[in-house]
Design an enzyme around this catalytic site. Structure first.
Site, PDB file in Angstrom:
ATOM      1  CG  ASP A   1      -5.951  -5.125   1.426  1.00 56.13           C
ATOM      2  OD1 ASP A   1      -6.514  -5.958   2.055  1.00 56.13           O
ATOM      3  OD2 ASP A   1      -4.836  -4.385   1.866  1.00 56.13           O
TER       4      ASP A   1
ATOM      5  CE  LYS B   1      -1.482  -7.511   1.038  1.00 56.69           C
ATOM      6  NZ  LYS B   1      -0.383  -7.415   1.957  1.00 56.69           N
TER       7      LYS B   1
ATOM      8  CG  ASP C   1      -2.167   0.860   1.111  1.00 60.44           C
ATOM      9  OD1 ASP C   1      -2.323   1.581  -0.009  1.00 60.44           O
ATOM     10  OD2 ASP C   1      -2.926   0.855   2.045  1.00 60.44           O
TER      11      ASP C   1
ATOM     12  CG  ASP D   1      -3.342  -7.153   8.068  1.00 58.83           C
ATOM     13  OD1 ASP D   1      -3.916  -7.843   7.368  1.00 58.83           O
ATOM     14  OD2 ASP D   1      -2.945  -5.945   7.993  1.00 58.83           O
TER      15      ASP D   1
ATOM     16  N   GLY E   1      -9.520 -14.110   4.657  1.00 60.52           N
ATOM     17  CA  GLY E   1     -10.066 -15.199   5.277  1.00 60.52           C
ATOM     18  C   GLY E   1     -11.773 -15.005   5.333  1.00 60.52           C
ATOM     19  CG  ASP E   2     -13.382 -10.946   5.878  1.00 61.09           C
ATOM     20  OD1 ASP E   2     -12.725 -11.422   6.966  1.00 61.09           O
ATOM     21  OD2 ASP E   2     -13.730  -9.727   5.835  1.00 61.09           O
TER      22      ASP E   2
HETATM   23  C1  GLA Z   1      -4.564  -4.630   4.685  1.00 57.32           C
HETATM   24  C2  GLA Z   1      -3.614  -6.076   4.290  1.00 57.32           C
HETATM   25  C3  GLA Z   1      -2.348  -5.873   4.839  1.00 57.32           C
HETATM   26  C4  GLA Z   1      -1.805  -4.607   4.155  1.00 57.32           C
HETATM   27  C5  GLA Z   1      -2.525  -3.322   4.390  1.00 57.32           C
HETATM   28  C6  GLA Z   1      -2.064  -2.047   3.621  1.00 57.32           C
HETATM   29  O1  GLA Z   1      -4.501  -4.576   6.323  1.00 57.32           O
HETATM   30  O2  GLA Z   1      -4.048  -7.158   4.846  1.00 57.32           O
HETATM   31  O3  GLA Z   1      -1.474  -6.982   4.343  1.00 57.32           O
HETATM   32  O4  GLA Z   1      -1.700  -4.729   2.588  1.00 57.32           O
HETATM   33  O5  GLA Z   1      -3.867  -3.538   4.175  1.00 57.32           O
HETATM   34  O6  GLA Z   1      -3.036  -1.007   4.111  1.00 57.32           O
END
Ligand code: GLA
Length: 408
Positions: A172, A170, A94, A227, A207-208
């Site tokens: 999100d 990735k 991010d 996380d 995993g929601d």
């Molecule tokens: C979520 C993801 C993390 C990361 C942050 C970035 O929490 O699960 O792995 O990418 O966003 O804001």
């Protein structure tokens, strides 16, 4: 018409003409297996035959990233020897983009931190023999809210990523307006498939909605947990949550208990060895989350353990399971190619040492099989050969990891 379609047609016609039940059932079998092939190939990018290996900026740097860090990390991944061990993806998380798109709807790399742009960075990373990953979100803004998400812009963003030379996305799940990931994620899968470049697709919906049940059609890996934090409790609880989905992992699609914390300072050496061992045996993505430019020798010894990496990258691609739990003691095991078995003897307690015994009947080895045991952290093949079981004494918050090979 493709050869297999011709075959289906011939078999269907044969069944119709001869009325033969066996030809009809054969044609059904071929049609069904074609369907399976179709379903498996919705994500036909050919990537992720073994779990991905690389580095990601989030665990160590959070939002404080810039192109210099990314370039220096690529340099360090090569100079430390990590690249030779298989770590190939350099993944920007991010906070890499401006909060607003440009007037053509493009994502814009943040001018203050990524002034040369992402294409230049990809060229640099590629010139080192590595691959570049990027991050976006199946919502209106990313989790940091410091940059836009890709919801409603999937085709456009996928094309942008491909044009920059991105190799891994990735994706999100924040700020999504409340719709289901099973609605939003397939749109990006299709967009990536149309973007003209194979891009590893990492689903990050934490995993929601049990992504193990549907992720393989859409992505190459799927987060199974919230996380991770750099603590023992957080680490082992991610491992537990991920383990229940073991049956769903296979070449092309992997359960993802989140990125590695090894080297970030919150755990002891033994705890980080447990962390790396469980991730490896669980066929988790091995995405380093520390500052590899400044890592200690100890960190390198852990993430650079080739024998443990080999377990993770074994071509059979079967995720290990917990096969026995008794109080603080756990035994994790999973098959490897060539009739080998990977075993982890884990002491989750914080004070006592325990002898831990893995029984052949628990770990799936035929009862009379004699094996040789390789200790993957001592880098030693034990002199004694074993039949029926193997025992080791394990310190608190520590583990022993073996590969057992049948002796001819
Ligand atoms: C979520 C993801 C993390 C990361 C942050 C970035 O929490 O699960 O792995 O990418 O966003 O804001």
């Amino acid at each position: 018409m493709g050869k297999s379609k011709e075959l289906v047609l011939v078999l269907v016609l044969a069944a119709l003409v001869s009325g033969s039940a066996s030809a009809a059932s054969e044609s059904r079998r071929v049609i069904e297996s074609e369907g399976d092939v179709y379903r498996r190939n919705l994500l036909a990018n050919g990537l992720g035959n073994t779990p991905p290996m690389g580095w990601n900026s989030w665990n160590h740097f959070n939002c404080i990233i810039d192109e210099k860090i990314i370039r220096e990390t690529a340099d360090a991944v090569v100079s430390t020897g990590l690249a030779k061990l298989g770590y190939e993806y350099i993944n920007i998380d991010d906070c890499w983009a401006e909060i607003s798109r440009d007037d053509k709807g493009n994502l814009v790399p943040k001018k203050s931190t990524f002034p040369s742009g992402i294409k230049a960075l990809a060229d640099y990373v590629h010139s080192k023999g590595l691959k570049l990953g990027i991050y976006s979100d199946a919502g209106y803004f990313t989790c940091s809210k410091k940059m836009p998400g890709s919801l409603g812009h999937e085709e456009h963003d996928a094309k942008t990523f491909a044009s920059w030379g991105i190799d891994y996305l990735k994706y999100d799940n924040c700020n999504n307006g409340g719709s289901k990931p099973t609605v939003r994620y397939p749109v990006m899968t299709r967009a990536l498939m149309n973007a003209g470049r194979p891009i590893f697709f990492s689903l990050c919906e934490w995993g929601d909605l049990h992504p193990a049940l549907w992720g393989a059609k859409l992505g190459n890996s799927w987060r199974t947990t919230n996380d991770i934090a750099d603590t023992w409790d957080s680490m082992v609880s991610r491992a537990d949550m991920n383990e229940v989905y073991a049956d769903y992992a296979k070449p092309g699609g992997w359960n993802d208990p989140d990125m590695l914390e090894v080297g970030n300072g919150g755990m002891t050496k033994n705890e980080y060895i447990v962390h790396f061992s469980i991730w490896a045996i669980s066929k988790a993505p091995l995405l380093i989350g520390c500052d590899v430019r400044n890592m200690t020798k100890e960190t390198m010894e852990i993430i650079g353990n080739k024998e443990v990496i080999d377990v993770n990258q074994d071509p059979l691609g079967v995720q290990a399971k917990k096969v026995r739990m008794e109080g603080d003691i756990e035994i994790w095991a999973g098959p490897l190619s060539d009739y080998k078995t990977a075993v982890l003897l884990l002491n989750r307690g914080s004070s006592s040492r325990y002898p831990i015994t893995a029984l052949w009947e628990d770990i799936g080895i035929p009862p009379k099989t004699v094996v040789e045991a390789r200790d993957l952290w001592e880098h030693k093949t034990l002199i004694t050969q074993f039949v029926g079981n193997i025992t080791a004494t394990v310190d608190p918050h520590a583990s022993k990891m073996y590969v057992l090979t049948p002796v001819a």
